[in-house]
Design an enzyme around this catalytic site. Structure first.
Site, PDB file in Angstrom:
ATOM      1  N   THR A 119       0.808  -1.209   0.000  1.00 19.04           N
ATOM      2  CA  THR A 119       0.000   0.000   0.000  1.00 19.04           C
ATOM      3  C   THR A 119       0.847   1.266   0.000  1.00 19.04           C
ATOM      4  O   THR A 119       1.962   1.271   0.537  1.00 19.04           O
ATOM      5  CB  THR A 119      -0.902   0.014   1.259  1.00 19.04           C
ATOM      6  N   TYR A 143      -1.978   0.493   9.906  1.00 15.47           N
ATOM      7  CA  TYR A 143      -2.206  -0.227   8.648  1.00 15.47           C
ATOM      8  C   TYR A 143      -0.940  -0.188   7.784  1.00 15.47           C
ATOM      9  O   TYR A 143      -0.434  -1.225   7.344  1.00 15.47           O
ATOM     10  CB  TYR A 143      -3.391   0.392   7.897  1.00 15.47           C
TER      11      TYR A 143
HETATM   12  N1  UFG Z   1     -12.739  10.662   3.266  1.00 19.89           N
HETATM   13  C1  UFG Z   1     -13.691  11.616   3.599  1.00 19.89           C
HETATM   14  N2  UFG Z   1     -14.951  11.177   3.896  1.00 19.89           N
HETATM   15  C2  UFG Z   1     -15.307   9.864   3.851  1.00 19.89           C
HETATM   16  C3  UFG Z   1     -14.333   8.914   3.498  1.00 19.89           C
HETATM   17  C4  UFG Z   1     -13.053   9.350   3.222  1.00 19.89           C
HETATM   18  O1  UFG Z   1     -13.394  12.809   3.657  1.00 19.89           O
HETATM   19  O2  UFG Z   1     -16.484   9.557   4.137  1.00 19.89           O
HETATM   20  C5  UFG Z   1     -11.372  11.122   2.916  1.00 19.89           C
HETATM   21  C6  UFG Z   1     -10.312  10.523   3.815  1.00 19.89           C
HETATM   22  O3  UFG Z   1     -10.150  11.252   4.989  1.00 19.89           O
HETATM   23  C7  UFG Z   1      -9.100  10.574   2.876  1.00 19.89           C
HETATM   24  C8  UFG Z   1      -9.693  10.379   1.483  1.00 19.89           C
HETATM   25  O4  UFG Z   1     -11.088  10.693   1.617  1.00 19.89           O
HETATM   26  O5  UFG Z   1      -8.521  11.835   2.934  1.00 19.89           O
HETATM   27  C9  UFG Z   1      -9.575   8.960   0.985  1.00 19.89           C
HETATM   28  O6  UFG Z   1     -10.024   8.091   2.027  1.00 19.89           O
HETATM   29  P1  UFG Z   1     -10.339   6.554   1.791  1.00 19.89           P
HETATM   30  O7  UFG Z   1     -10.892   6.026   3.087  1.00 19.89           O
HETATM   31  O8  UFG Z   1     -11.166   6.391   0.573  1.00 19.89           O
HETATM   32  O9  UFG Z   1      -8.932   5.935   1.478  1.00 19.89           O
HETATM   33  P2  UFG Z   1      -7.532   6.077   2.268  1.00 19.89           P
HETATM   34  O10 UFG Z   1      -6.687   7.069   1.531  1.00 19.89           O
HETATM   35  O11 UFG Z   1      -7.735   6.292   3.728  1.00 19.89           O
HETATM   36  O12 UFG Z   1      -6.938   4.618   2.161  1.00 19.89           O
HETATM   37  C10 UFG Z   1      -6.977   3.896   0.934  1.00 19.89           C
HETATM   38  C11 UFG Z   1      -7.014   2.415   1.264  1.00 19.89           C
HETATM   39  C12 UFG Z   1      -5.738   1.997   1.869  1.00 19.89           C
HETATM   40  C13 UFG Z   1      -4.556   2.474   1.049  1.00 19.89           C
HETATM   41  C14 UFG Z   1      -4.619   3.933   0.770  1.00 19.89           C
HETATM   42  C15 UFG Z   1      -3.485   4.308  -0.148  1.00 19.89           C
HETATM   43  O13 UFG Z   1      -8.083   2.105   2.148  1.00 19.89           O
HETATM   44  O14 UFG Z   1      -5.764   0.589   1.925  1.00 19.89           O
HETATM   45  O15 UFG Z   1      -5.854   4.228   0.168  1.00 19.89           O
HETATM   46  O16 UFG Z   1      -3.490   5.660  -0.499  1.00 19.89           O
HETATM   47  F1  UFG Z   1      -3.430   2.245   1.734  1.00 19.89           F
END
Ligand code: UFG
Length: 337
Positions: A119, A143
């Site tokens: 990741t 993670y």
């Molecule tokens: N976000 C919001 N509101 C929501 C959901 C997410 O503002 O309801 C924001 C998060 O704070 C973040 C962005 O949108 O800034 C993306 O969040 P995601 O939960 O969609 O994804 P993440 O970046 O947290 O994590 C994902 C995968 C991981 C991986 C990562 C790599 O879940 O497994 O991308 O960049 F490691």
């Protein structure tokens, strides 16, 4: 290259099922090993499914011994950044201990090729606009740390064993659904931005929360490199060919090299769905880096990987069509809910 035998842990999950489908369409033989904790049996469209846990060494060994895979692709893992901050042990147990157990049993049973789902979270707070594979690994959430440790295990393991090779694929933000509409994301409590936003457009949630609007980014919200699940699946197919062809162990970024902010994603979701849903600003989610965007030169040069679904529009459109197919009751899709 065809007719390779691939054992896919987590092959009933969102990414593993898409990879398994493309593998079988490319003429490979697939055995899915999945405990169905977040995956779904209906998502195993081709190939055999063994229901088992990665911590259950006896059942896993039995599956490997019976199938004699040429390669193992290891997807089975816990994947939510926010949850990992609240429940770190779950992440170390599943993602580091569970992974080590899979690796050990697979190697004891003669497997020489291993493809690992890593990741972008291993990079932590990158100092550069585009992150390269050689940049420091300094995860800021459990993670990312659990995956970084597994990468280190793989690296040390491979250098002690001349016959064993691996590819670690460092996924950026995987989203979208199968371009033919056969598979897509289906979790009981989805937390990922695009899925949450689409479900809000559909009326399943009353509002979308934006986690943090004061980051040091142009519009104050976090920037991510969203990659279509079908392109990511293709990266696994070419990584397999690389290993079977004698390629050396390597870690590779899987992203498009351009990022979108949360606000830009929300605007595109509204555009694609035609729904102007409620969006509210909230406090930041713990463990979120402000910006994660891949330098993808290495994967293109090493594997010859070429993305073909690389627009935010297509990612969101395919995911929206998938969401609507769930609404219409796509065959089997809701069986396990
Ligand atoms: N976000 C919001 N509101 C929501 C959901 C997410 O503002 O309801 C924001 C998060 O704070 C973040 C962005 O949108 O800034 C993306 O969040 P995601 O939960 O969609 O994804 P993440 O970046 O947290 O994590 C994902 C995968 C991981 C991986 C990562 C790599 O879940 O497994 O991308 O960049 F490691």
């Amino acid at each position: 290259m065809s007719g390779v035998k691939v054992l896919v842990t987590g092959g009933a999950g969102y990414i593993g099922s898409q990879v398994s489908l493309l593998l079988s369409e490319a003429g490979h033989q697939v055995l899915v090993y999945d405990n169905l904790s977040t995956g779904n049996a209906w998502a195993v469209l081709n190939g055999e499914l063994v229901v088992g846990d990665i911590h259950d060494r006896a059942t896993f060994r039995q599956a490997v011994r019976a199938f004699c895979p040429d390669a193992v692709m290891h997807f089975a893992a816990s994947i939510e950044v926010g949850e990992s901050v609240k429940n770190p042990l779950k992440y170390y147990i599943n993602n580091t201990c569970g992974f080590s157990s899979v690796l050990e049993v697979a190697r004891e049973e003669g497997v020489k090729n291993f493809i690992f789902s890593s990741t972008a979270a291993v990079y932590g707070l990158p100092e550069k606009e585009l992150i390269s594979e050689g940049d420091p690994l300094a995860p800021i959430n459990p993670y990312g740390a659990s995956k970084m440790m597994s990468e280190r295990v793989l690296e040390d393991f491979a250098s002690a064993d001349d016959e064993f090779n691996y590819v670690s694929l460092r996924y950026f933000n995987v989203a979208g659904a199968d371009v033919e509409g056969r598979l897509g994301q289906l979790y009981k409590n989805p937390t990922h931005l695009i899925t949450r936003a689409l479900k809000t457009a559909k009326g399943e949630f009353d509002k979308l929360e934006i986690y943090g609007t004061y980051y040091k980014t142009p519009d104050g919200t976090c920037i991510r490199d969203y990659i279509h699940v079908t392109d990511l699946a293709e990266a696994h197919i070419v990584a397999l060919g690389y290993l079977i062809g004698g390629g050396e162990s390597i870690a590779l970024n899987c992203g498009y090299g351009r990022g979108y902010s949360v606000k830009e994603v929300v605007a595109e979701v509204k555009e694609v769905t035609g729904v102007d849903f409620t969006v509210i600003d909230c406090k930041p989610r713990e463990g979120d880096p402000p910006r994660l965007v891949a330098d993808n030169k290495k994967i293109m040069e090493t594997l010859g990987w070429e993305p073909s679904h690389d627009t935010l529009h297509e990612i969101i459109k395919t995911a929206w069509e998938w969401e609507l197919s769930l609404e219409a009751g796509a065959p089997g899709v809701r069986k396990n809910l």
